[in-house]
Every structure is written in structure tokens, then in C-alpha cells.
Design a protein around this motif. Structure first.
Motif, mmCIF file in Angstrom:
data_model
loop_
_atom_site.group_PDB
_atom_site.id
_atom_site.type_symbol
_atom_site.label_atom_id
_atom_site.label_comp_id
_atom_site.label_asym_id
_atom_site.label_seq_id
_atom_site.Cartn_x
_atom_site.Cartn_y
_atom_site.Cartn_z
ATOM 1 N N LYS A 499 0.825 -1.206 0.000
ATOM 2 C CA LYS A 499 0.000 0.000 0.000
ATOM 3 C C LYS A 499 0.861 1.259 0.000
ATOM 4 O O LYS A 499 0.339 2.378 -0.027
ATOM 5 C CB LYS A 499 -0.927 -0.001 1.221
ATOM 6 C CG LYS A 499 -1.938 -1.152 1.199
ATOM 7 C CD LYS A 499 -2.845 -1.110 2.421
ATOM 8 C CE LYS A 499 -3.858 -2.241 2.382
ATOM 9 N NZ LYS A 499 -4.741 -2.248 3.574
ATOM 10 N N ARG A 500 2.174 1.043 0.023
ATOM 11 C CA ARG A 500 3.077 2.188 0.075
ATOM 12 C C ARG A 500 3.207 2.828 -1.307
ATOM 13 O O ARG A 500 3.221 2.148 -2.327
ATOM 14 C CB ARG A 500 4.452 1.733 0.572
ATOM 15 C CG ARG A 500 5.428 2.866 0.736
ATOM 16 C CD ARG A 500 6.790 2.403 1.202
ATOM 17 N NE ARG A 500 7.690 3.537 1.276
ATOM 18 C CZ ARG A 500 8.370 4.010 0.243
ATOM 19 N NH1 ARG A 500 8.250 3.425 -0.938
ATOM 20 N NH2 ARG A 500 9.150 5.057 0.371
ATOM 21 N N LYS A 501 3.297 4.129 -1.333
ATOM 22 C CA LYS A 501 3.502 4.868 -2.570
ATOM 23 C C LYS A 501 4.966 5.309 -2.656
ATOM 24 O O LYS A 501 5.554 5.734 -1.649
ATOM 25 C CB LYS A 501 2.603 6.122 -2.621
ATOM 26 C CG LYS A 501 1.112 5.817 -2.558
ATOM 27 C CD LYS A 501 0.646 5.078 -3.796
ATOM 28 C CE LYS A 501 -0.859 4.878 -3.745
ATOM 29 N NZ LYS A 501 -1.352 4.121 -4.928
ATOM 30 N N PRO A 502 5.573 5.225 -3.828
ATOM 31 C CA PRO A 502 6.967 5.679 -3.964
ATOM 32 C C PRO A 502 7.097 7.160 -3.657
ATOM 33 O O PRO A 502 6.157 7.943 -3.887
ATOM 34 C CB PRO A 502 7.285 5.398 -5.443
ATOM 35 C CG PRO A 502 6.250 4.429 -5.895
ATOM 36 C CD PRO A 502 5.039 4.692 -5.077
ATOM 37 N N ARG A 503 8.268 7.541 -3.177
ATOM 38 C CA ARG A 503 8.483 8.937 -2.831
ATOM 39 C C ARG A 503 8.628 9.784 -4.085
ATOM 40 O O ARG A 503 8.146 10.905 -4.164
ATOM 41 C CB ARG A 503 9.735 9.079 -1.964
ATOM 42 C CG ARG A 503 10.064 10.513 -1.580
ATOM 43 C CD ARG A 503 11.311 10.589 -0.731
ATOM 44 N NE ARG A 503 11.151 9.879 0.542
ATOM 45 C CZ ARG A 503 12.086 9.808 1.472
ATOM 46 N NH1 ARG A 503 13.266 10.382 1.248
ATOM 47 N NH2 ARG A 503 11.878 9.159 2.591
ATOM 48 N N GLY A 504 9.311 9.252 -5.093
ATOM 49 C CA GLY A 504 9.565 10.022 -6.316
ATOM 50 C C GLY A 504 8.718 9.518 -7.463
ATOM 51 O O GLY A 504 7.668 8.910 -7.285
ATOM 52 N N ASP A 505 9.182 9.785 -8.674
ATOM 53 C CA ASP A 505 8.526 9.313 -9.895
ATOM 54 C C ASP A 505 7.061 9.735 -9.925
ATOM 55 O O ASP A 505 6.150 8.935 -10.066
ATOM 56 C CB ASP A 505 8.630 7.787 -9.991
ATOM 57 C CG ASP A 505 8.473 7.296 -11.426
ATOM 58 O OD1 ASP A 505 8.409 8.141 -12.327
ATOM 59 O OD2 ASP A 505 8.407 6.078 -11.630
#
Length: 513
Positions: A499-505
Motif C-alpha cells: 500500500k506504500r507509494k513511492p516517494r519520487g517518480d
């Protein structure tokens, strides 16, 4: 009264009808002559190949114990060859000759168990057999044949838990052996541990790729290895009897000579119409090859859980880029191999790709792998690691490179096995969707650069982990490598569950390389 012949003598010997035959070591005698004499009293005369099978099943060592008493008897053949009749008449004779013999006859499906019971119960009504039978019980869950000397045959389906907790079992018959889980084996085989000279009999057809057939496939691989070693002049002992009857791997499905090769009862016992009817009912050519002609898929030692059709139908030639990506690294048990895959969660499902796979001096390359992952962690939801031989070391290397702990996850064994089953289910569901001309929710890259993953899928099958029903990927050939399919499964699992979202991109473009 004249003898009633339930069969007529045939002319083909066991060695002439088998495709693979592995005889147990140390045979000095057989208990078949007494059984054959009892069968004649019952009006039963076996064909030559059935006589050879009976001699091999009841072969004994100098201890007086069955030569196949430890590893058991395994028969792989097509349908309508007379498996039930052959095993049934042998068991009838053994029950009559030895008082208080207890037999468990179990199939996977209730329908098969019911049909077998009805066939053998019908046999008890013959005038030459009826005097030996005390009663036949037909109640649901109580199907059984009881002999006047205290012997009995109990019937039931494994899918309903039949066979647990019955002590003093002399013979166990695993019908539909191609659909046999290790958990069922664990439940039933101990029932024979308290008798001196038990027999465990497995009979089935070559398994469908969707069958839970790890036991049947595993036993076959072991026996073919022994057969190969013996052919090379090596001393390879065996405590198992393995008999495989089947047509040639490249057989023409309409060639009646191949029908006879796959079915020794054709045409004397099994008429052409029966085989033609079977082919019509099965429909699929692959199913008829397996069940109508006794041909194993690919006719190789190795086996696969994901069929070629399922794998090819879920492949795409254009890599997807829009979505949230995850990475997965799988280490082999001995730490000599690893594989890295990527999973991409997009609007229509999940896409996976193998990024790299390596073997040999893995330890020296871990720093480079850690550098590669550390350069990309900001654009990744999670990096999952699996395998005690390398995962903790790689996790520490990533920590040293300032990759946050929240990004790196060493999976537990239950999470790993869940990734395997989730991936297999996803592939099969997506393949079925493609067949219906619908969109596949699971896809993989189908390009030349994915050959290591393709090869891993082609030789990987399910291997049971414990008694809970959980399983892991396992290579089924000596040179096979399961780490690519493991990393791919973990990448799918990571993309599916995180459920984690990437910090970048921020544009959600995922380019794995």
C-alpha cells in the motif's frame, strides 16, 4: 460348475506393454501363484501383462516381505485399461487368503470412489465369489465389502477426509494418484505402519497441468532417474515398483497401433468405440493424449505447474510503463543463485518482468546489486527479499546505502508461499480471460531477454511445505533454476499487496532498467 472367465488370456507380457518399468531390488520370490490360484477359483483369469504386474506387485525379498513394501507400487496408464479390475481381483484374492485383512481404497473424487465401489460390489454377486462375502454395505460414508474371514475393503473419497485414524490397515489403494496431495498421504499412510507387511498402491493417469500432482510427479521423476542409471550400467537399488504404460510421445491420435501401445486391453477388452467415445468426450487433444493414450506432457522427467498455453497467452511484447513498481530478489537455498524481478501495478492489473538472474559467486556481486537498487529506491514502493542465504546480507547492504527500512522487506515463509499460490492463480485466471477474449489482469514480458524466466517457468512445479497445504516453487530437472519464477512471484505479490507509494517518480512511469 464350469469356470467363469471374467477375462480371456492375452499374449503380451508386462515388459512388452510398458514404456517405463522399474522393478524393486532383491526379489527372490513372489506371492502371486497363490493369488492366481485363488483368482481361478473365483473365475478370474488375468491377461499375460496383468499376470506380470501381479508377480511384480507381490514380489518378495528373502525376508518374506514385499519388495515394494517401502516405496509402494505406482501404475501410470490411460483410462479404460482395466486398472480397477486388475487391482480389485488381486485384492479380493488377498483378502480371502489372509483373514482380517483391511484395505482402504480411496479416490480423490466421490464420483470415482462410488463408481469403483459399485464395480467391485457388483463382482461380489458372481456365484464363484459370493460364498466368500459376508455383506456389502452401501450407506453413504459406509461403503464397504466384508468377507466371511473378517477381511474388509473400505471405500471413500480423499476430498472428504476419508482414511484418517483407521488402524491396522494392510493395503492402501490411492486411486486417481495424479490428484494426490502430500497432506492426504500424511493422513493415510501411517495407518499401515502397525502391520508387518503392508502394501501401498498408487494408480492414475498422466496428470493435467492443473492437477495437484506433486506426489505422483515426484515419484515418477525418482523412478525414471533409477531406470536411467540402470540403463547406464550403474547399480541403482529400488524399493518401489514403477509401471508406466503409454503411447509414443509423438503419436498420431488416430493411429490404432498407438492406441494398442497405450492401452494393452485394446482391442481385445476395450473396443475401438470406447476409445473413440473417450476422445469425443474429452474434446481437448492434450487431455486425450494423457487420459486416452497414457502420454505424459512433454514426455520428460521435468514437470511444470504453469502450462505452456497459460504462460504464452499471458505474455505481452510491449513493456508497460505507467504504474507503481516494486522489486523482488530471490536467493536459492544454497545461496549460489539469485534472480531480480520487477512488478508494476497499473490500472488494469499487474505486469511482471525478470530483470536479471545470476549464479556462481553471488557474494561478490551483492554490492553491485545493492548499488543498483539504492539508485532506484525512491521510485519504488517496496523491495522484497527472500532466501536466508542472501536476503539478510543484502538488506544490510541496502541499509548501509541509506535505503529506509520501510522500503526493504524480508518476506516470511508464509508470505513467500502465498506469493507462489497467488501468482499461479493469477496466471490461470488471466489465461482463462484471454481465452474468453477478455483482458488479462496478469501479464509478463514475452521477449527474448526473458528466456531465463521462460525456462524457469517451464521446469518449475509445486512442492509441498509442511502439512498446511502451502507450497513453494521447485525445479523439476537437475539443471533447472526456480529462482527466476520465485522472484517473479514475489514481485507480483509485492505489487499486489503493498500500500506504500513511492516517494519520487510523480508521473508514475516505471522503467525497470
Amino acid at each position: 460348475m464350469p469356470q467363469i472367465r471374467l477375462t480371456k488370456p492375452g499374449t503380451r507380457k508386462l515388459s512388452e506393454v510398458t514404456k517405463h518399468l522399474v522393478i524393486p531390488s532383491g526379489i527372490v520370490s513372489t506371492g502371486y501363484p497363490a493369488v492366481a490360484a485363488q483368482c481361478r477359483k473365483m473365475g478370474v483369469v488375468h491377461d499375460d501383462w496383468q499376470q506380470g504386474l501381479g508377480k511384480a506387485i507381490l514380489a518378495k525379498r528373502d525376508t518374506g516381505l514385499y519388495a515394494a513394501g517401502i516405496g509402494g507400487v505406482i501404475l501410470s496408464t490411460c483410462r479404460q485399461v482395466g486398472k480397477t479390475f486388475t487391482f480389485g481381483t488381486l485384492i479380493f484374492a488377498l483378502c480371502i487368503l489372509t483373514q482380517k485383512t483391511t484395505v482402504l481404497w480411496t479416490a480423490h473424487h466421490s464420483k470415482t470412489s462410488d463408481e469403483t465401489f459399485e464395480a467391485l460390489a457388483g463382482m461380489t454377486m458372481r456365484s464363484q465369489i459370493a460364498p466368500y462375502v459376508k455383506k456389502v454395505m452401501t450407506g453413504n460414508g459406509k461403503q464397504s465389502i466384508h468377507f466371511t474371514n473378517g477381511s474388509r475393503i473400505l471405500f471413500g473419497a480423499r476430498e472428504h477426509g476419508f482414511g484418517r485414524g483407521i488402524p491396522g490397515v494392510t493395503i492402501v489403494v490411492f486411486d486417481e494418484g495424479q490428484i494426490l496431495k502430500q497432506s492426504a498421504l500424511n493422513d493415510m499412510v501411517p495407518a499401515a505402519n502397525t502391520v508387518k507387511n503392508p502394501l501401498i498402491l498408487y494408480m492414475g493417469t498422466p496428470p493435467d497441468p492443473k492437477d495437484p500432482s506433486e506426489v505422483f510427479k515426484g515419484r515418477r521423476r525418482k523412478m525414471l532417474a533409477i531406470e536411467k542409471a540402470r540403463a547406464a550400467g550403474e547399480a541403482a537399488s529400488s524399493d518401489t515398483l514403477y509401471v508406466e504404460i503409454g503411447a509414443d510421445a509423438d503419436a498420431d491420435l488416430d493411429d490404432r497401433k498407438q492406441w494398442a501401445k497405450g492401452n494393452p486391453s485394446f482391442p481385445l477388452r476395450t473396443p475401438a468405440e470406447s476409445i473413440m467415445r473417450l476422445r469425443e468426450q474429452l474434446g481437448d487433444d492434450s487431455s486425450f493424449r494423457r487420459e486416452g493414450m497414457g502420454i505424459w506432457d512433454d514426455d520428460q522427467e521435468g514437470s511444470r505447474a504453469i502450462s505452456p498455453v497459460e504462460w504464452s497467452s499471458t505474455g505481452v511484447e510491449v513493456a508497460l510503463t505507467e504504474g507503481v513498481r516494486s522489486f523482488a530478489v530471490a536467493f536459492s537455498f544454497d545461496g549460489t543463485r539469485l534472480a531480480l524481478s520487477g512488478g508494476l501495478k497499473h490500472d488494469d492489473g499487474i505486469h511482471v518482468e525478470l530483470i536479471d538472474a545470476a549464479d556462481g559467486d553471488i557474494a561478490s556481486g551483492l554490492s553491485a546489486l545493492a548499488d543498483w537498487l539504492a539508485d532506484r529506491w525512491r521510485n519504488v514502493a517496496v523491495i522484497v527479499l527472500s532466501g536466508a542465504a542472501g536476503a539478510p546480507v543484502l538488506a544490510q547492504l541496502l541499509k548501509d546505502r541509506k535505503v529506509p527500512d520501510v522500503v526493504v522487506k524480508i518476506v516470511t515463509t508464509p508470505e513467500y508461499t502465498q506469493s507462489c499460490s497467488m501468482t499461479l492463480d493469477a496466471v490461470r485466471e488471466s489465461a482463462a480471460a484471454v481465452k474468453r477474449d477478455e483482458r488479462a489482469q496478469f501479464t509478463h514480458l514475452a521477449l527474448e531477454g526473458q528466456s531465463q524466466l521462460d525456462e524457469s517457468v517451464s521446469v518449475s512445479d509445486k512442492k509441498n511445505r509442511g502439512m498446511s497445504g502451502a507450497w513453494a516453487w521447485s525445479a523439476t530437472t537437475p539443471d533447472g533454476d526456480e529462482t527466476p519464477i520465485e522472484s517473479m512471484s514475489l514481485a507480483y505479490w509485492a505489487a499486489k499487496t503493498t500500500k506504500r507509494k513511492p516517494r519520487g517518480d510523480r508521473e508514475r512511469k516505471a522503467v525497470f532498467l
